[in-house]
Design a protein around this motif. Structure first.
Motif, PDB file in Angstrom:
ATOM      1  N   VAL A   1      -0.091  -4.259   1.144  1.00 16.43           N
ATOM      2  CA  VAL A   1       0.043  -5.208   0.044  1.00 16.43           C
ATOM      3  C   VAL A   1      -1.351  -5.446  -0.522  1.00 16.43           C
ATOM      4  O   VAL A   1      -2.282  -5.773   0.223  1.00 16.43           O
ATOM      5  CB  VAL A   1       0.666  -6.544   0.509  1.00 16.43           C
ATOM      6  N   LYS A   2      -1.489  -5.268  -1.815  1.00 15.89           N
ATOM      7  CA  LYS A   2      -2.785  -5.466  -2.450  1.00 15.89           C
ATOM      8  C   LYS A   2      -3.275  -6.894  -2.210  1.00 15.89           C
ATOM      9  O   LYS A   2      -2.532  -7.854  -2.433  1.00 15.89           O
ATOM     10  CB  LYS A   2      -2.676  -5.217  -3.950  1.00 15.89           C
ATOM     11  N   PRO A   3      -4.501  -7.062  -1.746  1.00 16.45           N
ATOM     12  CA  PRO A   3      -5.042  -8.417  -1.583  1.00 16.45           C
ATOM     13  C   PRO A   3      -5.002  -9.174  -2.909  1.00 16.45           C
ATOM     14  O   PRO A   3      -5.402  -8.655  -3.946  1.00 16.45           O
ATOM     15  CB  PRO A   3      -6.494  -8.157  -1.147  1.00 16.45           C
ATOM     16  N   GLY A   4      -4.457 -10.379  -2.853  1.00 13.43           N
ATOM     17  CA  GLY A   4      -4.362 -11.193  -4.055  1.00 13.43           C
ATOM     18  C   GLY A   4      -3.172 -10.880  -4.940  1.00 13.43           C
ATOM     19  O   GLY A   4      -3.042 -11.457  -6.030  1.00 13.43           O
ATOM     20  N   PHE A   5      -2.290  -9.994  -4.499  1.00 11.70           N
ATOM     21  CA  PHE A   5      -1.103  -9.662  -5.296  1.00 11.70           C
ATOM     22  C   PHE A   5      -0.288 -10.920  -5.573  1.00 11.70           C
ATOM     23  O   PHE A   5       0.075 -11.655  -4.665  1.00 11.70           O
ATOM     24  CB  PHE A   5      -0.253  -8.636  -4.550  1.00 11.70           C
ATOM     25  N   ASP A   6      -0.003 -11.164  -6.841  1.00  8.20           N
ATOM     26  CA  ASP A   6       0.770 -12.329  -7.270  1.00  8.20           C
ATOM     27  C   ASP A   6       2.097 -11.844  -7.829  1.00  8.20           C
ATOM     28  O   ASP A   6       2.174 -11.374  -8.966  1.00  8.20           O
ATOM     29  CB  ASP A   6      -0.008 -13.115  -8.321  1.00  8.20           C
ATOM     30  N   GLY A   7       3.134 -11.960  -7.028  1.00 12.43           N
ATOM     31  CA  GLY A   7       4.442 -11.483  -7.454  1.00 12.43           C
ATOM     32  C   GLY A   7       5.019 -12.247  -8.621  1.00 12.43           C
ATOM     33  O   GLY A   7       5.876 -11.721  -9.348  1.00 12.43           O
ATOM     34  N   ALA A   8       4.572 -13.482  -8.833  1.00 15.03           N
ATOM     35  CA  ALA A   8       5.093 -14.298  -9.940  1.00 15.03           C
ATOM     36  C   ALA A   8       4.533 -13.862 -11.283  1.00 15.03           C
ATOM     37  O   ALA A   8       5.036 -14.273 -12.331  1.00 15.03           O
ATOM     38  CB  ALA A   8       4.769 -15.769  -9.689  1.00 15.03           C
ATOM     39  N   LYS A   9       3.507 -13.049 -11.282  1.00 15.54           N
ATOM     40  CA  LYS A   9       2.876 -12.588 -12.528  1.00 15.54           C
ATOM     41  C   LYS A   9       3.812 -11.677 -13.317  1.00 15.54           C
ATOM     42  O   LYS A   9       3.720 -11.584 -14.548  1.00 15.54           O
ATOM     43  CB  LYS A   9       1.572 -11.854 -12.190  1.00 15.54           C
ATOM     44  N   TYR A  10       4.702 -11.012 -12.628  1.00 19.94           N
ATOM     45  CA  TYR A  10       5.566 -10.016 -13.258  1.00 19.94           C
ATOM     46  C   TYR A  10       6.969 -10.577 -13.474  1.00 19.94           C
ATOM     47  O   TYR A  10       7.471 -11.360 -12.681  1.00 19.94           O
ATOM     48  CB  TYR A  10       5.627  -8.762 -12.383  1.00 19.94           C
ATOM     49  N   LYS A  11       7.588 -10.144 -14.569  1.00 24.24           N
ATOM     50  CA  LYS A  11       8.934 -10.612 -14.895  1.00 24.24           C
ATOM     51  C   LYS A  11       9.957  -9.484 -14.911  1.00 24.24           C
ATOM     52  O   LYS A  11      11.150  -9.741 -14.790  1.00 24.24           O
ATOM     53  CB  LYS A  11       8.935 -11.303 -16.266  1.00 24.24           C
ATOM     54  N   ILE A  12       9.485  -8.259 -15.089  1.00 28.81           N
ATOM     55  CA  ILE A  12      10.406  -7.130 -15.162  1.00 28.81           C
ATOM     56  C   ILE A  12       9.973  -6.038 -14.185  1.00 28.81           C
ATOM     57  O   ILE A  12       8.818  -5.982 -13.761  1.00 28.81           O
ATOM     58  CB  ILE A  12      10.503  -6.547 -16.589  1.00 28.81           C
ATOM     59  N   ALA A  13      10.927  -5.181 -13.842  1.00 31.50           N
ATOM     60  CA  ALA A  13      10.660  -4.054 -12.958  1.00 31.50           C
ATOM     61  C   ALA A  13      11.299  -2.806 -13.545  1.00 31.50           C
ATOM     62  O   ALA A  13      12.430  -2.849 -14.056  1.00 31.50           O
ATOM     63  CB  ALA A  13      11.199  -4.323 -11.562  1.00 31.50           C
ATOM     64  N   VAL A  14      10.562  -1.734 -13.489  1.00 29.87           N
ATOM     65  CA  VAL A  14      11.067  -0.425 -13.902  1.00 29.87           C
ATOM     66  C   VAL A  14      11.233   0.403 -12.629  1.00 29.87           C
ATOM     67  O   VAL A  14      10.278   0.565 -11.859  1.00 29.87           O
ATOM     68  CB  VAL A  14      10.092   0.272 -14.861  1.00 29.87           C
ATOM     69  N   ILE A  15      12.430   0.891 -12.380  1.00 25.86           N
ATOM     70  CA  ILE A  15      12.733   1.606 -11.137  1.00 25.86           C
ATOM     71  C   ILE A  15      13.097   3.046 -11.459  1.00 25.86           C
ATOM     72  O   ILE A  15      14.115   3.313 -12.101  1.00 25.86           O
ATOM     73  CB  ILE A  15      13.872   0.912 -10.376  1.00 25.86           C
ATOM     74  N   ASP A  16      12.249   3.975 -11.041  1.00 24.33           N
ATOM     75  CA  ASP A  16      12.563   5.389 -11.219  1.00 24.33           C
ATOM     76  C   ASP A  16      13.699   5.786 -10.283  1.00 24.33           C
ATOM     77  O   ASP A  16      13.847   5.204  -9.192  1.00 24.33           O
ATOM     78  CB  ASP A  16      11.338   6.252 -10.895  1.00 24.33           C
ATOM     79  N   PRO A  17      14.493   6.779 -10.653  1.00 29.61           N
ATOM     80  CA  PRO A  17      15.499   7.283  -9.712  1.00 29.61           C
ATOM     81  C   PRO A  17      14.835   7.760  -8.417  1.00 29.61           C
ATOM     82  O   PRO A  17      13.799   8.427  -8.446  1.00 29.61           O
ATOM     83  CB  PRO A  17      16.134   8.452 -10.473  1.00 29.61           C
ATOM     84  N   VAL A  18      15.427   7.401  -7.305  1.00 24.20           N
ATOM     85  CA  VAL A  18      14.907   7.828  -6.001  1.00 24.20           C
ATOM     86  C   VAL A  18      14.957   9.351  -5.912  1.00 24.20           C
ATOM     87  O   VAL A  18      15.869   9.993  -6.450  1.00 24.20           O
ATOM     88  CB  VAL A  18      15.733   7.193  -4.866  1.00 24.20           C
ATOM     89  N   VAL A  19      13.980   9.932  -5.211  1.00 29.03           N
ATOM     90  CA  VAL A  19      13.946  11.388  -5.043  1.00 29.03           C
ATOM     91  C   VAL A  19      14.091  11.748  -3.569  1.00 29.03           C
ATOM     92  O   VAL A  19      13.830  10.934  -2.680  1.00 29.03           O
ATOM     93  CB  VAL A  19      12.633  11.989  -5.593  1.00 29.03           C
ATOM     94  N   TRP A  20      14.521  12.968  -3.318  1.00 33.39           N
ATOM     95  CA  TRP A  20      14.574  13.551  -1.972  1.00 33.39           C
ATOM     96  C   TRP A  20      13.277  14.315  -1.789  1.00 33.39           C
ATOM     97  O   TRP A  20      13.035  15.336  -2.423  1.00 33.39           O
ATOM     98  CB  TRP A  20      15.799  14.444  -1.867  1.00 33.39           C
ATOM     99  N   HIS A  21      12.391  13.783  -0.918  1.00 34.61           N
ATOM    100  CA  HIS A  21      11.054  14.346  -0.705  1.00 34.61           C
ATOM    101  C   HIS A  21      10.904  14.582   0.796  1.00 34.61           C
ATOM    102  O   HIS A  21      10.237  13.837   1.498  1.00 34.61           O
ATOM    103  CB  HIS A  21       9.988  13.367  -1.220  1.00 34.61           C
ATOM    104  N   PRO A  22      11.552  15.626   1.322  1.00 31.96           N
ATOM    105  CA  PRO A  22      11.670  15.770   2.781  1.00 31.96           C
ATOM    106  C   PRO A  22      10.381  16.194   3.461  1.00 31.96           C
ATOM    107  O   PRO A  22       9.588  16.961   2.914  1.00 31.96           O
ATOM    108  CB  PRO A  22      12.735  16.856   2.929  1.00 31.96           C
ATOM    109  N   ILE A  23      10.188  15.676   4.667  1.00 40.07           N
ATOM    110  CA  ILE A  23       9.116  16.163   5.523  1.00 40.07           C
ATOM    111  C   ILE A  23       9.511  17.535   6.056  1.00 40.07           C
ATOM    112  O   ILE A  23      10.653  17.978   5.883  1.00 40.07           O
ATOM    113  CB  ILE A  23       8.842  15.189   6.687  1.00 40.07           C
ATOM    114  N   ALA A  24       8.586  18.184   6.735  1.00 39.34           N
ATOM    115  CA  ALA A  24       8.785  19.577   7.141  1.00 39.34           C
ATOM    116  C   ALA A  24      10.017  19.779   8.022  1.00 39.34           C
ATOM    117  O   ALA A  24      10.721  20.777   7.897  1.00 39.34           O
ATOM    118  CB  ALA A  24       7.536  20.085   7.860  1.00 39.34           C
TER     119      ALA A  24
END
Length: 235
Positions: free
Chosen positions: A56-79
């Motif tokens: 978590v970024k030091p000083g992160f203020d979650g109240a500063k933001y009002k909207i969220a943009v969510i990319d589609p989840v991807v399948w990024h498999p380990i070996a």
């Protein structure tokens, strides 16, 4: 008595065998390369989540933001992740995307990336499934039968845990939509629980539970850092 000893010995031999088998199927925290490399070195276990890695970024203020943009989840498999057909991968990534939207949507208005433009003053969320295992009912049924047999032999013996309960590993990152700076990063996982009986039979039910818990963990970090829950009509 000799018969009971033999049965008990056989039971414990089966127990050791299935524990070894289940160890091969278990999920763990991953380092897949989906997150920025420098972020991995900053991620540590936290109170209440000692088996996860979180930044978590030091000083992160979650109240500063009002909207969220969510990319589609991807399948990024380990070996060593299993191969998924495109159809299964799509079902799993869609399920995880839905869980993130549902949980993050408690605190931020979700905006589709296609209509967001520059997406400034927003939290930009990306996530990946990095490993996954399906439950295998034909193996998980064996401990149930063995447990009944042990009970018939005299009882009092511990049950054998299901050897292939399924589960999933995930990595998530939330960044500032303007600067791209990492605000929260998470590497987490969950394996199927013995008490979740339906998950022993349904191939990816435990994996979907892992998606739910990962999305909850991300939303929890937003809440812990000042994000304000939206009224129900705004979600």
């Amino acid at each position: 008595m000799t018969t009971t000893i033999i049965r008990s010995t056989g039971y414990y031999a089966a127990l050791m065998l299935f524990l070894a088998m289940s160890g091969c199927a278990g999920q763990k925290v991953t380092h897949s390369g989906f997150l920025p490399e420098e972020t991995y070195s900053e991620m540590t276990p936290q109170k209440g989540h000692t088996e996860d890695k979180i930044y978590v970024k030091p000083g992160f203020d979650g109240a500063k933001y009002k909207i969220a943009v969510i990319d589609p989840v991807v399948w990024h498999p380990i070996a060593k992740a299993p191969h998924l057909t495109p159809e299964v991968a799509a079902r799993m990534t869609d399920a995880f995307t839905d869980e993130i939207k549902k949980n993050v949507g408690k605190y931020y208005t979700i905006i589709d990336p296609s209509v967001c433009g520059a997406c400034t003053e927003a939290i930009h969320i990306r996530a990946a499934i990095t490993n996954i295992r399906r439950s295998k009912w034909y193996y998980n049924a064996i401990p149930v039968v063995a447990g009944f047999a042990a009970g018939a032999a005299g009882g009092g013996l511990p049950p054998i845990p299901p050897p292939f309960p399924g589960g999933a590993s995930e990595e998530l990152i939330a960044a500032d939509g303007t600067t791209g700076e990492t605000l929260v990063a998470i590497a987490t996982y969950n394996n199927g629980m013995p008490w979740n009986m339906m998950g022993q039979w349904m191939p990816y039910l435990h994996a979907k539970r892992a998606f739910h818990l990962a999305a909850q963990l991300l939303a929890e970090e937003f809440k812990n850092n000042g994000a304000i829950q939206l009224p129900k009509e705004q979600k």
